[in-house]
Design a protein around this motif. Structure first.
Motif, PDB file in Angstrom:
ATOM      1  N   MET A   1       1.061  -1.230  -0.038  1.00 41.81           N
ATOM      2  CA  MET A   1       0.047  -0.048  -0.176  1.00 41.81           C
ATOM      3  C   MET A   1       0.834   1.063   0.098  1.00 41.81           C
ATOM      4  SD  MET A   1      -3.139  -0.313   2.579  1.00 41.81           S
ATOM      5  CE  MET A   1      -4.446  -1.413   1.999  1.00 41.81           C
ATOM      6  N   THR A   2       0.243   2.223  -0.727  1.00 37.77           N
ATOM      7  CA  THR A   2       0.917   3.223  -0.680  1.00 37.77           C
ATOM      8  C   THR A   2       1.073   4.223   0.866  1.00 37.77           C
ATOM      9  OG1 THR A   2       0.494   3.816  -3.028  1.00 37.77           O
ATOM     10  CG2 THR A   2       1.114   5.697  -1.622  1.00 37.77           C
ATOM     11  N   ASN A   3       2.117   4.773   0.929  1.00 38.61           N
ATOM     12  CA  ASN A   3       2.120   5.498   2.348  1.00 38.61           C
ATOM     13  C   ASN A   3       1.576   7.077   2.306  1.00 38.61           C
ATOM     14  OD1 ASN A   3       2.841   6.977   4.684  1.00 38.61           O
ATOM     15  ND2 ASN A   3       4.747   5.650   4.999  1.00 38.61           N
ATOM     16  N   ILE A   4       0.267   7.026   2.453  1.00 40.76           N
ATOM     17  CA  ILE A   4      -0.177   8.592   2.236  1.00 40.76           C
ATOM     18  C   ILE A   4       0.582   9.724   2.994  1.00 40.76           C
ATOM     19  CG2 ILE A   4      -2.226  10.047   2.561  1.00 40.76           C
ATOM     20  CD1 ILE A   4      -2.636   7.727   0.535  1.00 40.76           C
ATOM     21  N   ASP A  31      -5.705   7.402  -3.758  1.00 44.51           N
ATOM     22  CA  ASP A  31      -4.980   6.175  -2.832  1.00 44.51           C
ATOM     23  C   ASP A  31      -5.624   6.287  -1.503  1.00 44.51           C
ATOM     24  OD1 ASP A  31      -3.125   5.810  -5.098  1.00 44.51           O
ATOM     25  OD2 ASP A  31      -1.520   7.054  -4.093  1.00 44.51           O
ATOM     26  N   HIS A  32      -5.793   7.235  -0.955  1.00 47.11           N
ATOM     27  CA  HIS A  32      -6.328   7.104   0.668  1.00 47.11           C
ATOM     28  C   HIS A  32      -8.016   6.382   0.286  1.00 47.11           C
ATOM     29  CE1 HIS A  32      -7.207   8.064   4.455  1.00 47.11           C
ATOM     30  NE2 HIS A  32      -8.208   8.600   4.367  1.00 47.11           N
ATOM     31  N   GLU A  38     -10.338  -1.063   0.956  1.00 47.57           N
ATOM     32  CA  GLU A  38      -9.631  -1.916   1.285  1.00 47.57           C
ATOM     33  C   GLU A  38      -9.962  -2.467   2.735  1.00 47.57           C
ATOM     34  OE1 GLU A  38      -8.183  -4.680  -0.615  1.00 47.57           O
ATOM     35  OE2 GLU A  38      -9.257  -3.361  -2.102  1.00 47.57           O
ATOM     36  N   LEU A  39      -9.696  -1.489   3.635  1.00 50.76           N
ATOM     37  CA  LEU A  39      -9.852  -1.684   5.155  1.00 50.76           C
ATOM     38  C   LEU A  39     -11.194  -2.261   5.434  1.00 50.76           C
ATOM     39  CD1 LEU A  39      -7.587   1.117   6.614  1.00 50.76           C
ATOM     40  CD2 LEU A  39      -7.150  -1.456   6.851  1.00 50.76           C
ATOM     41  N   ILE A  40     -12.331  -1.544   4.724  1.00 51.33           N
ATOM     42  CA  ILE A  40     -13.427  -2.020   4.686  1.00 51.33           C
ATOM     43  C   ILE A  40     -13.654  -3.311   4.434  1.00 51.33           C
ATOM     44  CG2 ILE A  40     -16.036  -1.559   4.276  1.00 51.33           C
ATOM     45  CD1 ILE A  40     -15.181   1.587   3.950  1.00 51.33           C
ATOM     46  N   ARG A  41     -13.234  -3.508   3.228  1.00 52.22           N
ATOM     47  CA  ARG A  41     -13.519  -4.989   2.833  1.00 52.22           C
ATOM     48  C   ARG A  41     -12.957  -5.928   3.767  1.00 52.22           C
ATOM     49  NH1 ARG A  41     -11.968  -2.349  -2.164  1.00 52.22           N
ATOM     50  NH2 ARG A  41     -13.783  -2.152  -3.437  1.00 52.22           N
ATOM     51  N   GLN A  42     -11.543  -5.722   4.442  1.00 51.63           N
ATOM     52  CA  GLN A  42     -11.028  -6.872   5.351  1.00 51.63           C
ATOM     53  C   GLN A  42     -11.789  -6.833   6.359  1.00 51.63           C
ATOM     54  OE1 GLN A  42      -7.129  -5.357   5.828  1.00 51.63           O
ATOM     55  NE2 GLN A  42      -6.437  -5.297   3.600  1.00 51.63           N
ATOM     56  N   ASP A  43     -12.376  -5.782   7.018  1.00 53.43           N
ATOM     57  CA  ASP A  43     -12.904  -5.926   8.020  1.00 53.43           C
ATOM     58  C   ASP A  43     -14.292  -6.554   8.191  1.00 53.43           C
ATOM     59  OD1 ASP A  43     -13.601  -4.966  11.043  1.00 53.43           O
ATOM     60  OD2 ASP A  43     -15.531  -4.221   9.758  1.00 53.43           O
ATOM     61  N   ALA A  44     -14.971  -6.494   6.910  1.00 52.52           N
ATOM     62  CA  ALA A  44     -16.103  -7.301   6.618  1.00 52.52           C
ATOM     63  C   ALA A  44     -15.855  -8.745   6.666  1.00 52.52           C
ATOM     64  CB  ALA A  44     -16.881  -6.470   4.953  1.00 52.52           C
ATOM     65  N   ALA A  67     -17.803  -0.396   0.183  1.00 43.97           N
ATOM     66  CA  ALA A  67     -16.393  -0.116  -0.043  1.00 43.97           C
ATOM     67  C   ALA A  67     -16.238   0.417  -1.546  1.00 43.97           C
ATOM     68  CB  ALA A  67     -15.637  -1.290   0.148  1.00 43.97           C
ATOM     69  N   ASP A  68     -17.041  -0.335  -2.487  1.00 43.62           N
ATOM     70  CA  ASP A  68     -16.945  -0.103  -3.811  1.00 43.62           C
ATOM     71  C   ASP A  68     -17.329   1.386  -4.033  1.00 43.62           C
ATOM     72  OD1 ASP A  68     -16.004  -2.601  -4.369  1.00 43.62           O
ATOM     73  OD2 ASP A  68     -18.023  -3.207  -5.147  1.00 43.62           O
ATOM     74  N   LEU A  69     -18.168   1.919  -3.429  1.00 44.44           N
ATOM     75  CA  LEU A  69     -18.684   3.280  -3.644  1.00 44.44           C
ATOM     76  C   LEU A  69     -17.689   4.270  -3.423  1.00 44.44           C
ATOM     77  CD1 LEU A  69     -22.264   3.337  -1.819  1.00 44.44           C
ATOM     78  CD2 LEU A  69     -21.804   3.369  -4.299  1.00 44.44           C
ATOM     79  N   ILE A  70     -16.672   4.090  -2.524  1.00 44.12           N
ATOM     80  CA  ILE A  70     -15.628   4.907  -2.275  1.00 44.12           C
ATOM     81  C   ILE A  70     -14.414   4.643  -3.117  1.00 44.12           C
ATOM     82  CG2 ILE A  70     -16.781   5.787  -0.265  1.00 44.12           C
ATOM     83  CD1 ILE A  70     -14.320   4.032   1.433  1.00 44.12           C
ATOM     84  N   ASP A  71     -14.294   3.307  -3.678  1.00 44.76           N
ATOM     85  CA  ASP A  71     -12.919   2.797  -4.218  1.00 44.76           C
ATOM     86  C   ASP A  71     -12.905   3.373  -5.786  1.00 44.76           C
ATOM     87  OD1 ASP A  71     -10.683   1.821  -5.130  1.00 44.76           O
ATOM     88  OD2 ASP A  71     -11.043  -0.331  -4.343  1.00 44.76           O
TER      89      ASP A  71
END
Length: 76
Positions: A1-4, A31-32, A38-44, A67-71
């Protein structure tokens, strides 16, 4: 992952033209948003794996759609 944080530090320490700054800001935001999705998907998925109720697939699907709405990298 990119370091924001590293990207923002780099942006703030270097002078940019307005066009470069706009492009850089959009890149950071994209990127953010992708990282957050991705964090939402992992948590879900983790919650789905611990949930044995009848509605678990609906909760997983709903979180994935959110998650798809914001990705910006999500396919339509």
């Amino acid at each position: 992952m990119t370091n924001i944080e590293a990207i923002l530090i780099g942006l703030l320490s270097v002078a940019h033209t307005p066009e470069q700054a706009k492009h850089a800001a959009r890149t950071v935001l994209r990127d953010h948003a992708h990282q957050l999705a991705e964090l939402i998907r992992q948590d879900a998925q983790a919650r789905h794996d611990r949930d044995y109720s009848d509605n678990r697939i609906f909760r997983l699907t709903g979180a994935q759609r959110a998650a798809d709405l914001i990705d910006p990298e999500a396919t339509a």
